[in-house]
Motif scaffolding. Structure first.
Motif, short mmCIF file in Angstrom:
data_model
loop_
_atom_site.label_atom_id
_atom_site.label_comp_id
_atom_site.label_asym_id
_atom_site.label_seq_id
_atom_site.Cartn_x
_atom_site.Cartn_y
_atom_site.Cartn_z
N THR B 169 -55.00 -22.50 -23.47
CA THR B 169 -54.79 -21.74 -24.69
C THR B 169 -55.94 -20.75 -24.84
O THR B 169 -57.11 -21.13 -24.78
N VAL B 170 -55.58 -19.49 -25.02
CA VAL B 170 -56.57 -18.41 -25.12
C VAL B 170 -56.49 -17.81 -26.52
O VAL B 170 -55.38 -17.53 -27.02
N THR B 171 -57.62 -17.63 -27.17
CA THR B 171 -57.66 -16.92 -28.44
C THR B 171 -58.48 -15.65 -28.26
O THR B 171 -59.59 -15.70 -27.72
N VAL B 172 -57.92 -14.53 -28.69
CA VAL B 172 -58.62 -13.25 -28.62
C VAL B 172 -59.08 -12.88 -30.02
O VAL B 172 -58.27 -12.81 -30.95
N VAL B 173 -60.38 -12.67 -30.18
CA VAL B 173 -60.94 -12.31 -31.48
C VAL B 173 -61.14 -10.80 -31.50
O VAL B 173 -61.98 -10.27 -30.77
N GLY B 174 -60.34 -10.11 -32.31
CA GLY B 174 -60.45 -8.66 -32.41
C GLY B 174 -59.20 -7.97 -31.93
O GLY B 174 -58.74 -8.23 -30.81
N ASP B 175 -58.64 -7.10 -32.77
CA ASP B 175 -57.41 -6.39 -32.39
C ASP B 175 -57.68 -4.92 -32.09
O ASP B 175 -56.80 -4.08 -32.22
N GLY B 176 -58.89 -4.63 -31.66
CA GLY B 176 -59.18 -3.29 -31.16
C GLY B 176 -58.60 -3.12 -29.76
O GLY B 176 -57.91 -4.00 -29.24
N ALA B 177 -58.86 -1.97 -29.17
CA ALA B 177 -58.26 -1.66 -27.87
C ALA B 177 -58.71 -2.65 -26.80
O ALA B 177 -57.93 -3.01 -25.91
N VAL B 178 -59.95 -3.13 -26.86
CA VAL B 178 -60.41 -4.10 -25.87
C VAL B 178 -59.75 -5.45 -26.10
O VAL B 178 -59.32 -6.13 -25.15
N GLY B 179 -59.65 -5.87 -27.37
CA GLY B 179 -58.99 -7.14 -27.67
C GLY B 179 -57.55 -7.15 -27.19
O GLY B 179 -57.09 -8.11 -26.55
N LEU B 180 -56.83 -6.07 -27.47
CA LEU B 180 -55.43 -6.00 -27.01
C LEU B 180 -55.36 -6.01 -25.48
O LEU B 180 -54.47 -6.65 -24.89
N SER B 181 -56.31 -5.33 -24.85
CA SER B 181 -56.35 -5.35 -23.38
C SER B 181 -56.61 -6.77 -22.87
O SER B 181 -56.07 -7.18 -21.83
N ALA B 182 -57.42 -7.52 -23.61
CA ALA B 182 -57.71 -8.91 -23.21
C ALA B 182 -56.45 -9.76 -23.31
O ALA B 182 -56.26 -10.70 -22.52
N ARG B 203 -51.49 -2.81 -34.66
CA ARG B 203 -52.21 -3.21 -33.45
C ARG B 203 -51.72 -4.57 -32.94
O ARG B 203 -51.47 -4.74 -31.74
N THR B 204 -51.59 -5.52 -33.86
CA THR B 204 -51.17 -6.85 -33.40
C THR B 204 -49.74 -6.81 -32.86
O THR B 204 -49.38 -7.61 -32.00
N ASP B 205 -48.93 -5.84 -33.33
CA ASP B 205 -47.58 -5.70 -32.77
C ASP B 205 -47.64 -5.39 -31.28
O ASP B 205 -46.87 -5.93 -30.49
N LEU B 206 -48.55 -4.51 -30.89
CA LEU B 206 -48.71 -4.22 -29.47
C LEU B 206 -49.21 -5.48 -28.74
O LEU B 206 -48.78 -5.78 -27.63
#
Lengths: 344, 344
Positions: B169-182, B203-206
């Motif tokens: 299970t992976v959690t990404v903190v941050g919905d900026g361009a790097v977070g979405l890339s992660a 952003r979270t939609d993407l």
């Protein structure tokens, strides 16, 4: 322990089975841990003593009705924390985070520097040593089995989490019993170059016997410069930090190579520390480590001791009776003893 | 940039070959990075501007006498740092620690938000895109190639260092361009469950399109409680922190499972932070991450973009000309733009 510097030996009621998963163990050998020295320095004085100790080997005396893997008469090693060894975290190899587990050395559970001890969750917390009768066993064999309760496998955990492997340069910060154990474990994991940072010749001599290829007595900036010099300016792939104090941490990230791993097993005596661009982030350093899940590593380590492949019990350089425990703490605190065993 | 909030577009002398290992590249696309916003908030005002930018794709215009892997006319991607790609650290996959490498965006090297750029150590710092003529290429293809210069491969680095793999299970903190890339990179590495912490629906939609299975809008203690609830109280095996601010760090170790990995790629805007028993050590957490060695991951990523397997260029939601750069910074700072591309 009634407070800093105040260790007393007292007669208390024998422990009894409180839960059907408990066992009572009669101690054969126990010992004093480097981490016991932290409260020995700082515990506030109080009217009630705290039972001490979290390392023992012994004979099972009695088991609760639900215990199935050990029986009275079995010779066992107890890891320094108890666990059910079945929860999700245990199954992932992090038994010190067991959801039903916990620590010895408190009024509720009791301590293992005692003639008799209550072991909670005995099926998960005791491992039998096959084919050994402690009454007739060699003193060095007992010492090495006792070392598996904490010190050696804490050093092993540092090396394991640090991803020590052939081709890596490993630096061990600290020449205490855990640091020396980390040297031995690093060699077991295939490290060819092992730099030991310590200034007590009697200790670093054992480290050299166990595989250290270089000994650096310098500390702080001088120590960092020396390790960088030894590694052609590049730094160490892996640093195993077995002290727990801030100067040791700072020294550790100073000698770490870009992309390297700093693995801590000395219990940190600080909460915040540098981890930003100038310390860890800028060089893609990895920081890891924590309380060793001894249970995860115990069976193969027992087999290695019985086969004579490792001799981790050599960290014990003093043996006392339980009545001498206060002097044992004082000797370890004064660095007159590397690690003191209590014989029952 | 002349100071916080003060971005100016100026005509300066064309860059020239200074070393035989340099190349001059004519920019096709450049962009503004989330990390450019840090100086945009805090840079002291000065009489001399600092050239900005560290991401571009472009056409090689001229090469120094020792450059052998690229030639004039080649269409190339430039990783956000330059490196020789041959030193010991480069060979180990940590090119951002290259002993001869360095950073763009300073008076000595120049910035890449420019029509022409000098690329030091061109053989190690430029990678050719085979078979693509940018003048006829699809805008989305160019966007995805540009994203490999930094943002996508920074997200990939977070996931790679975090040891993302199937079953985790992976959690990404941050919905900026790097977070979405992660998020996208985590799915590429096989993660089945990906929790995205962010509160900007566009952003979270993407993020959801790219593989996020859960979105958590709450922050701080509420956010921690929500992720623990989603993971049955156990926490996340891997946390990818793509912000760089202390609250994001604190949130990250709060949701981390025992034995888990916290991988940071947001440039930390702090130096000291909690790492002791109560934060990382007690649960055997691993902390990792740093400036992404984009060069290490670039060739396979270019192939994936050309094959249509990944579309990381979708983080660009605004395209401007170089004269509009001040407005581009302002739009990203105001969160009106996720990531702004500069077209030449």
């Amino acid at each position: 322990m009634y407070g800093a510097g105040d260790v007393r030996v007292e007669t208390v009621p024998d422990p009894v089975i409180q839960h059907p998963t408990d066992a009572i163990v009669r101690t054969v050998r126990a010992c004093i841990c480097g981490s016991d020295l932290h409260p020995y320095h700082s515990m506030p004085h109080g009217a009630h003593g705290t039972p001490m100790g979290h390392e023992l080997i012994g004979i099972v005396e009695e088991v609760g009705s639900e215990v199935v893997t050990v029986k009275p008469g079995d010779f066992v090693v107890a890891p320094f924390a108890f666990q059910d060894n079945t929860c999700a975290f245990c199954r992932e190899g992090f038994q010190t985070a067991c959801v039903h587990g916990g620590w010895y050395g408190n009024p509720e559970v009791g301590g293992l520097q005692a003639e008799l001890a209550r072991i909670p969750l005995a099926d998960g917390s005791l491992v039998t040593v096959p084919g050994v009768d402690p009454s007739g066993a060699d003193a060095s064999l007992l010492a090495s089995l006792l070392a598996l309760s904490d010190v050696y496998l804490t050093g092993y955990h540092a090396a394991f989490m640090g991803r020590v492997e052939p081709g890596k340069t490993v630096t061990v910060v600290g020449d205490g019993a855990v640091g020396l154990s980390a040297v031995l474990a690093s060699r077991r994991l295939g490290a060819e170059r092992i730099i030991l940072m310590g200034r007590h010749a009697a200790r670093t001599d054992l480290g050299v016997e166990w595989g250290a290829t270089d000994v650096v007595a310098e500390r702080g900036d001088e120590g960092v410069a020396k390790v960088l010099e030894l590694t052609g300016g590049e730094g160490s792939h892996v640093v195993l930090e077995a002290v727990g104090l801030m100067p040791a941490y700072e020294q550790s990230y100073g000698i770490l190579r870009p992309g390297g791993v700093l693995s801590r097993v000395g219990v940190p005596q600080y909460e915040s520390a540098p981890i930003g661009f100038g310390s860890l982030f800028g060089k893609n350093a990895t920081l890891t480590g924590g309380p060793a899940p001894v249970r995860a590593y115990l069976e193969p380590a027992i087999a290695q001791v019985l086969a004579g492949e490792i001799d981790p019990g050599r960290v014990f350089d003093r043996v006392i009776g339980i009545d001498e425990a206060p002097a044992g703490y004082a000797a370890m605190d004064a660095r007159e003893s590397l690690k003191t065993m209590i014989r029952f």
